[in-house]
Design a protein around this motif. Structure first.
Motif, PDB file in Angstrom:
ATOM      1  N   GLN A 127      33.914  32.053 -10.227  1.00 33.61           N
ATOM      2  CA  GLN A 127      33.560  30.774  -9.360  1.00 33.61           C
ATOM      3  C   GLN A 127      34.372  30.277  -8.243  1.00 33.61           C
ATOM      4  N   GLN A 128      35.793  30.978  -7.916  1.00 37.76           N
ATOM      5  CA  GLN A 128      37.054  30.838  -6.835  1.00 37.76           C
ATOM      6  C   GLN A 128      35.911  31.440  -5.564  1.00 37.76           C
ATOM      7  N   ASN A 129      35.158  32.830  -5.989  1.00 38.22           N
ATOM      8  CA  ASN A 129      34.913  33.116  -4.981  1.00 38.22           C
ATOM      9  C   ASN A 129      33.425  32.487  -4.634  1.00 38.22           C
ATOM     10  N   SER A 130      32.633  31.897  -5.175  1.00 39.69           N
ATOM     11  CA  SER A 130      31.100  31.287  -4.732  1.00 39.69           C
ATOM     12  C   SER A 130      31.363  29.876  -4.275  1.00 39.69           C
ATOM     13  N   VAL A 131      33.038  29.337  -4.650  1.00 41.39           N
ATOM     14  CA  VAL A 131      32.935  28.455  -3.709  1.00 41.39           C
ATOM     15  C   VAL A 131      33.630  28.506  -2.087  1.00 41.39           C
ATOM     16  N   THR A 132      34.217  29.529  -2.288  1.00 42.46           N
ATOM     17  CA  THR A 132      35.078  30.254  -1.003  1.00 42.46           C
ATOM     18  C   THR A 132      34.196  30.474   0.153  1.00 42.46           C
ATOM     19  N   THR A 133      33.119  30.812  -0.639  1.00 40.20           N
ATOM     20  CA  THR A 133      32.029  32.014   0.647  1.00 40.20           C
ATOM     21  C   THR A 133      30.410  31.108   0.841  1.00 40.20           C
ATOM     22  N   LYS A 134      31.275  29.914   0.110  1.00 38.26           N
ATOM     23  CA  LYS A 134      29.545  28.354   0.666  1.00 38.26           C
ATOM     24  C   LYS A 134      30.091  27.735   2.275  1.00 38.26           C
ATOM     25  N   SER A 135      28.616  27.991   2.473  1.00 39.89           N
ATOM     26  CA  SER A 135      28.980  26.968   4.009  1.00 39.89           C
ATOM     27  C   SER A 135      29.198  25.676   3.585  1.00 39.89           C
ATOM     28  N   PRO A 136      29.373  25.222   4.269  1.00 39.41           N
ATOM     29  CA  PRO A 136      30.134  23.414   5.112  1.00 39.41           C
ATOM     30  C   PRO A 136      29.026  22.587   3.906  1.00 39.41           C
ATOM     31  N   GLY A 137      27.700  22.893   4.708  1.00 42.06           N
ATOM     32  CA  GLY A 137      26.826  22.305   3.856  1.00 42.06           C
ATOM     33  C   GLY A 137      26.834  22.185   2.141  1.00 42.06           C
ATOM     34  N   GLU A 138      26.859  23.636   1.631  1.00 42.65           N
ATOM     35  CA  GLU A 138      26.463  23.956   0.421  1.00 42.65           C
ATOM     36  C   GLU A 138      27.449  23.444  -0.160  1.00 42.65           C
ATOM     37  N   LEU A 139      28.831  22.980   0.165  1.00 39.27           N
ATOM     38  CA  LEU A 139      29.506  22.209  -0.299  1.00 39.27           C
ATOM     39  C   LEU A 139      30.135  21.031  -1.073  1.00 39.27           C
ATOM     40  N   THR A 140      29.131  20.547   0.609  1.00 37.93           N
ATOM     41  CA  THR A 140      28.562  19.567   0.335  1.00 37.93           C
ATOM     42  C   THR A 140      27.869  18.989  -0.265  1.00 37.93           C
ATOM     43  N   LEU A 141      26.954  19.601  -0.259  1.00 43.84           N
ATOM     44  CA  LEU A 141      25.871  19.312  -1.797  1.00 43.84           C
ATOM     45  C   LEU A 141      26.380  19.809  -3.344  1.00 43.84           C
ATOM     46  N   MET A 142      27.604  20.911  -3.062  1.00 49.07           N
ATOM     47  CA  MET A 142      28.266  20.741  -4.492  1.00 49.07           C
ATOM     48  C   MET A 142      28.811  19.641  -4.924  1.00 49.07           C
ATOM     49  N   LEU A 143      29.350  18.837  -3.355  1.00 49.79           N
ATOM     50  CA  LEU A 143      30.404  18.072  -4.085  1.00 49.79           C
ATOM     51  C   LEU A 143      29.327  16.469  -4.267  1.00 49.79           C
ATOM     52  N   TYR A 144      28.284  16.498  -3.989  1.00 56.84           N
ATOM     53  CA  TYR A 144      27.038  15.150  -4.395  1.00 56.84           C
ATOM     54  C   TYR A 144      27.034  15.568  -5.466  1.00 56.84           C
ATOM     55  N   ASN A 145      26.391  17.002  -6.253  1.00 54.65           N
ATOM     56  CA  ASN A 145      26.282  17.411  -7.020  1.00 54.65           C
ATOM     57  C   ASN A 145      27.310  16.708  -8.325  1.00 54.65           C
ATOM     58  N   GLY A 146      28.263  17.172  -8.136  1.00 53.60           N
ATOM     59  CA  GLY A 146      29.392  16.908  -8.786  1.00 53.60           C
ATOM     60  C   GLY A 146      29.815  15.618  -9.648  1.00 53.60           C
ATOM     61  N   CYS A 147      29.191  14.653  -8.096  1.00 49.80           N
ATOM     62  CA  CYS A 147      29.722  13.580  -7.826  1.00 49.80           C
ATOM     63  C   CYS A 147      28.620  12.786  -9.027  1.00 49.80           C
ATOM     64  N   THR A 193      18.328  14.230   0.202  1.00 51.67           N
ATOM     65  CA  THR A 193      18.574  13.593   1.608  1.00 51.67           C
ATOM     66  C   THR A 193      19.246  15.804   2.502  1.00 51.67           C
ATOM     67  N   TRP A 194      20.409  15.547   1.611  1.00 53.73           N
ATOM     68  CA  TRP A 194      20.884  16.501   2.154  1.00 53.73           C
ATOM     69  C   TRP A 194      20.676  18.096   2.186  1.00 53.73           C
ATOM     70  N   LYS A 195      20.227  17.983   1.337  1.00 52.48           N
ATOM     71  CA  LYS A 195      18.964  19.476   0.480  1.00 52.48           C
ATOM     72  C   LYS A 195      17.869  19.427   1.684  1.00 52.48           C
ATOM     73  N   THR A 196      17.886  18.618   1.672  1.00 58.81           N
ATOM     74  CA  THR A 196      16.344  18.349   2.571  1.00 58.81           C
ATOM     75  C   THR A 196      16.907  19.277   4.338  1.00 58.81           C
ATOM     76  N   VAL A 197      18.266  18.655   4.356  1.00 57.09           N
ATOM     77  CA  VAL A 197      18.413  18.960   6.172  1.00 57.09           C
ATOM     78  C   VAL A 197      19.481  20.731   5.725  1.00 57.09           C
ATOM     79  N   ILE A 198      20.098  21.207   4.387  1.00 54.27           N
ATOM     80  CA  ILE A 198      19.911  22.180   4.654  1.00 54.27           C
ATOM     81  C   ILE A 198      18.261  23.176   4.546  1.00 54.27           C
ATOM     82  N   HIS A 199      17.590  23.031   3.908  1.00 51.35           N
ATOM     83  CA  HIS A 199      16.473  23.513   3.999  1.00 51.35           C
ATOM     84  C   HIS A 199      15.547  23.611   5.612  1.00 51.35           C
ATOM     85  N   THR A 200      15.694  22.637   6.376  1.00 48.99           N
ATOM     86  CA  THR A 200      15.797  22.777   7.565  1.00 48.99           C
ATOM     87  C   THR A 200      16.349  23.479   8.137  1.00 48.99           C
TER      88      THR A 200
END
Length: 133
Positions: free
Chosen positions: A11-31, A114-121
């Motif tokens: 879990q720790q490694n999966s978070v520390t290796t994420k891009s800022p965009g992916e971390l933001t997506l994780m926060l949205y999902n957590g919320c 919307t954020w997912k779309t931005v990351i995909h683009t």
């Protein structure tokens, strides 16, 4: 140092290796996850769990608010949305109201999508540019 819990290390490694965009997506999902947990807690009449879950969702929304780059034009609009969602989460907690939670979840889901779309683009631009045949 030995790792006692391999899953925690993963879990720790999966978070520390994420891009800022992916971390933001994780926060949205957590919320969204915490809002759903609060709705279940209301159904179960578990006031403590409802309060705890809503407060976790609020902390994520507040983190979004304080980390906005206000030099970017869209940030003012996002700040207004986050502020509104934060206030609605407070109201849902005070009034024990799952309908307000539905509204907050809908808004956060729309922002997440919307954020997912931005990351995909961005990925397509980054990795797709060199793949022309």
């Amino acid at each position: 140092m030995a790792v006692n819990n391999p899953y925690a290390a993963y879990q720790q490694n999966s978070v520390t290796t994420k891009s800022p965009g992916e971390l933001t997506l994780m926060l949205y999902n957590g919320c969204i996850k915490f809002i759903n947990q609060a709705k279940l807690a209301i159904e179960d009449e578990n006031i403590e769990k409802r309060n705890e879950s809503i407060q976790k969702a609020q902390k994520i929304v507040q983190e979004f608010m304080v980390t906005l780059n206000m030099d970017i034009a869209v940030s003012e609009n996002l700040l207004a949305i986050y502020d509104y969602v934060n206030r609605r989460l407070m109201e849902a907690n005070i009034n024990n109201d799952p309908v307000i939670l539905d509204e907050a979840e809908g808004m956060m889901t729309e922002l997440r999508d919307t954020w997912k779309t931005v990351i995909h683009t961005q990925r397509q631009k980054q990795f797709g540019a060199g793949n022309h045949a």
